[in-house]
Design an enzyme around this catalytic site. Sequence first.
Site, PDB file in Angstrom:
ATOM      1  N   HIS A 153      -1.489  14.670 -63.086  1.00 46.11           N
ATOM      2  CA  HIS A 153      -1.585  16.094 -62.736  1.00 46.11           C
ATOM      3  C   HIS A 153      -0.417  16.529 -61.858  1.00 46.11           C
ATOM      4  CE1 HIS A 153      -5.341  16.826 -64.506  1.00 46.11           C
ATOM      5  NE2 HIS A 153      -6.095  16.188 -63.647  1.00 46.11           N
ATOM      6  N   ARG A 191      -1.548  23.033 -78.780  1.00 49.01           N
ATOM      7  CA  ARG A 191      -2.574  21.993 -78.621  1.00 49.01           C
ATOM      8  C   ARG A 191      -3.918  22.716 -78.617  1.00 49.01           C
ATOM      9  NH1 ARG A 191       1.532  19.671 -74.833  1.00 49.01           N
ATOM     10  NH2 ARG A 191       1.938  17.543 -75.492  1.00 49.01           N
ATOM     11  N   ARG A 237      -1.564  22.720 -84.255  1.00 55.27           N
ATOM     12  CA  ARG A 237      -1.962  21.334 -84.514  1.00 55.27           C
ATOM     13  C   ARG A 237      -3.477  21.273 -84.545  1.00 55.27           C
ATOM     14  NH1 ARG A 237      -0.647  16.787 -80.148  1.00 55.27           N
ATOM     15  NH2 ARG A 237      -2.379  17.760 -79.051  1.00 55.27           N
ATOM     16  N   GLU A 279       3.467   9.793 -84.676  1.00 53.17           N
ATOM     17  CA  GLU A 279       3.283   9.324 -83.293  1.00 53.17           C
ATOM     18  C   GLU A 279       2.637   7.944 -83.238  1.00 53.17           C
ATOM     19  OE1 GLU A 279       0.890  12.262 -81.215  1.00 53.17           O
ATOM     20  OE2 GLU A 279      -0.392  12.572 -82.957  1.00 53.17           O
ATOM     21  N   ASN A 323       5.246  11.250 -76.902  1.00 53.12           N
ATOM     22  CA  ASN A 323       4.351  10.788 -75.818  1.00 53.12           C
ATOM     23  C   ASN A 323       3.490   9.643 -76.343  1.00 53.12           C
ATOM     24  OD1 ASN A 323       5.400  13.019 -74.559  1.00 53.12           O
ATOM     25  ND2 ASN A 323       3.597  14.291 -74.872  1.00 53.12           N
ATOM     26  N   ASP A 324       2.877   9.868 -77.497  1.00 51.40           N
ATOM     27  CA  ASP A 324       2.044   8.810 -78.060  1.00 51.40           C
ATOM     28  C   ASP A 324       2.889   7.718 -78.702  1.00 51.40           C
ATOM     29  OD1 ASP A 324      -0.684   9.329 -77.497  1.00 51.40           O
ATOM     30  OD2 ASP A 324      -0.512  11.126 -78.730  1.00 51.40           O
ATOM     31  N   ARG A 346      -0.275   5.604 -71.684  1.00 51.53           N
ATOM     32  CA  ARG A 346       0.472   6.698 -71.073  1.00 51.53           C
ATOM     33  C   ARG A 346      -0.189   7.222 -69.799  1.00 51.53           C
ATOM     34  NH1 ARG A 346      -0.188  11.433 -75.691  1.00 51.53           N
ATOM     35  NH2 ARG A 346       0.030  12.951 -74.037  1.00 51.53           N
ATOM     36  N   CYS A 362       8.231  17.027 -80.551  1.00 56.04           N
ATOM     37  CA  CYS A 362       7.498  17.865 -79.594  1.00 56.04           C
ATOM     38  C   CYS A 362       6.922  17.084 -78.418  1.00 56.04           C
ATOM     39  CB  CYS A 362       6.399  18.647 -80.297  1.00 56.04           C
ATOM     40  SG  CYS A 362       5.151  17.585 -81.048  1.00 56.04           S
TER      41      CYS A 362
END
Length: 823
Positions: free
Chosen positions: A441, A548, A584, A683, A706-707, A717, A754
Amino acid sequence: MVGIVLVSHSKQLAVGVQELAVQMVGDDVSLTVAAGIDDPDHPLGTDAMQVYQAIESVYSADGVVVLMDLGSALLSAEMALEFLSEEQRAKVHLCEAPFVEGAIAATISAASGNSITQVIAEAREALTAKATQLGIAVVTNNQQSQDTSPTAQIQLTVSNRLGLHARPAARFVTTAAKFQAQIQVRNITRNTNFVRADSINQVTTLGVRQGHEIVIAATGIDAEAALAELQGLVANNFGEDDSAIVPTEIDTGENSLAGELIGIPASSGVAIAPVFQYRPITVRVEEYIVEDTAIEWQRLQRAIQTATQDLQSLQTTQLGSEAEIFSAHLLVLQDPALLEPVHQRIFNHHQNAEFAWKSTIDELANNFYTLEDAYVQERANDITDVGQRVLRSLSGMTTSTIELTQPSILVATDLTPSDTAQLDTTKVLGICTTRGSATSHTAILARTLGIPAVVGVPAAILNLTNGTLLAIDGTSGKVWLDPDTNTVTTLQAKRHVILQAQQQAQVIAHQPAMTRDGKCMSIMANIGSVADVETAIKNGAEGVGLLRTEFLYLNRTSAPTEEEQLKVYQAIAQVLECRPFMIRTLDIGGDKPLPYVKLQPESNPFLGKRGIRFCLENQEIFKTQLRAILRASHGHQIKMMFPMIATVQEVQAAKAIFMEVQTELRQANIPFDATMQVGIMVEIPSAVAIADQLATEVDFFSIGTNDLTQYVMAADRTNSQVATLADALHPSVLRTIHQTVQAAHQAGIWVGLCGELAADPVATPILIGLGIDELSLNPQAIPMLKHVITELNVAEAEAIAQTALSLKSAQGVRTLVSARINP
Ligand code: PEP
Ligand code: MG
C-alpha cells in the site's frame, strides 16, 4: 503428538529426567534431549546446533515444547530457533517451566494427546503441586492475568540496535521491578506469550530484536506510572547511545557502501532532507467496569460514526482508485462479526467501550496474522488501522495526521493507508520504511502522490536521530545516511534534472509520444475506477490500456448485475470519447476471495483458481460480464482481454462462451460491436512458451509483467522477503518479453505491455528496443514516460535492448541503461 526437547548443560541430568518421564508414560512419547557438549575434558555445556537437531527430530505440526535448565541453555535454545523455518518456529515454544517438574508434567500431558497450549500450561503449573505440599504460595502468570484490578497496556517498537539484550534488558527489568504493579511483557513480532517483566531470564527468552513490537501490560495501583517509565525507557533506547549508526553494524547488502543502505525502489525521484522518525501513537487502553452499558454502546456508536465520516472523506482524496482501500475499511466498521463480540463484551461483561473494541480488533487481527497468507495478513493490517481510528475517536483525539514542522524524509517501520493518504506532500519530501514491497500500500500510494520512496530498508535506519540529513533515490533504492557534500551535490544535480524533466513532461503530456527518429508509441492508462479515467486524460493518456474490473466485484455481498456493469463501462467510455478502451475480464480468485462465491481454500492462491480459471468455472458471473462489455461496445471503441491464460484450450473455451453471448444478444436484437478486438494477457510463462500458438487465436497480446515476473522468478509479488528477486528488469523476464513480441509480430498481431514495468523509465528504451507497440501504465507516470520517449531513438534503444538480454542481473541492466541514456 506434541514433541518435547530437554536442553541441559549436563547430559546425565537430561537423560535422567528423560528416563523419569518415560517411566511415567511408557515409550509412546516424542521426547529427546540436547545436552552436554562434545568435549571429553569439559562435557558441561549446551550447543545450539544440537538443540536444533533435537527439535527437528521430534518436530510435527502439533508443535514442540523446549524445556531448558538455566543460563546459556536458554541462549542456545533461542539461537536454535533461528535455524528453523518461519513456519516451524511458530510452532516451537521455549517454556519457562522448572526443568524436572516441567518435563514430567509436559510429557504426561503430551502423551495424553493434548494440544501444545495444554502441554505448556501443564508444565507451567508443575511447581504448584510441590509448593502447595510445602505450604508455599506460587503466583503463576495465569493468576497474575486474572487479577481484577485495572490492567493497562502499551504497544511499542524497540528501536535500539541490540534490542532487549544484555544491558538494555537489565535496565528494563530493574525499572519494572521498582513498581508494585505486576508487569508482563510479550514479543508480538515473535508471537510469544507474556513473561514477567521483572525476570531477566524470562525477558531474555523473548528474543526482542531491533524493530520488534512488544506489549507491556501492568496490573496494580502504580500500573500507569510503571508503563509511562518503561515507555520512556524504550523511547530513549534504554539510555544506550547508539543513535549514531556504526557502518560495520549495518546490513548493507552486496551492492552498498559504508554510509549507504539498499532498499527496494518504490517510488521514483530523489529527496534530500532531514529525517523525521515517525512512530505511530498507539492509543493506550485500560479496562474498567461500566454500570451503564447502553451509554457505553452509544459512545462506541458515535466513535464509529466519526470514523465512518473520516473514511468517507478519505475516499474522495486525490488518490483515485487507490482510495478504494478505504471502502474496505468502511465495510470493516459495519461487519457484524466484529460488532457482535464487542456488543457482548459491553452488555454481558460490562467492559468499557475502548477495551471491548480493542480486544475484539486484536483477536480478529491475530487470527488473520496466524494464517501466514500475505493477502490475509494485509487484511489484518487494515483491521488494526480501522481499530485505531475508532479508538482515537473514542479517546477524543481528532486527527492522526503526521505533523511535520519542516520539509523532511519520513522514516518509519511501515505506514498505514490512513497515514499515507493524509500526508502533507509539501512537507514529506520522501518516504523510507523498513517493511513493505514495491506493491505494498505504502509504495502504491507514494507513487500516486508522487513522493520518492524506498521500502524494505534495513532496520538500522530507525536509529537515526531526528534532523540527521538523509538522501534517498527512489529509482535505485539507495539511501545515504548523513551524506557528504559531494554526494549531496551529485544528488541535488540529479534531483534538479528530474524536476526539470517532470516540468517538461507536463508540457508535452498531451502530445504524441514520438522518438527522436519519428516512431510513435501508443501510451494508455491503467485504471481501476471511473474516477481514474479523468486523471488519465488530464495526464495525457491516449486511452485506457487496462481497466481492472475487480473493483466492481469486491467489497459487496452479491455479484454486480449486468446493468450495473453496463453503466460503469458506458460512463468510462463517455469520458474517453473516441479513445480506445480496453476492458480486462474479471481477474479474481483465491488471493482476493469474493464473499458471495464459495471457493475452496488454497495453499498457493497465486497458483490457484485465479482469473480465467475462476471465470470458466463460474460461468454465470463470466457471462454477465461479457454481456455487459458487449452491450457497452456499441458505439464505443472497446477491446477486451482475458487474464491469466496458460493454455490454448482456455482461450478457446473463453471465446466459445463469448460467441454464445454474442449469439444470444443477436437473437434478442441487442446491438454490439461485432468487430471488437479480443486478446489475452501474457503473464504466465507457459503462455510465453506457446505464444506462437496463442497468437493464432487472438487479435493482440498484452504482457502483464507484474505476474509474469512473479511466475518467472518464483517470487510472490506480495512477499517483501523476495521483493529483490521479483524484479521485472531481470534479463530472464526481459527474454520472455522478447519471445512474446517476436511470436506476436510473426503472427501479425500487436503487443502491448501493462505491468508496472511500463512506468519505469529505465525500462523504456528496452521495451521500445524489443518492439512493444503500446505501453499502458498508471496515469501519474504518463507525462514522464512520454518525455523519456522523446529523448530516445529506435536504433539506440534496439542496441540497449539486445545488450540487456545478454546481461546477468537486473542491477546490470540498470547500470547499462543509466550509462547509455540519462533517464
Ligand atoms: C500484471 O500482472 O502485470 C497486470 C497488469 O495485472 P495485475 O497487476 O492486475 O495482476
Ligand atoms: Mg496480472
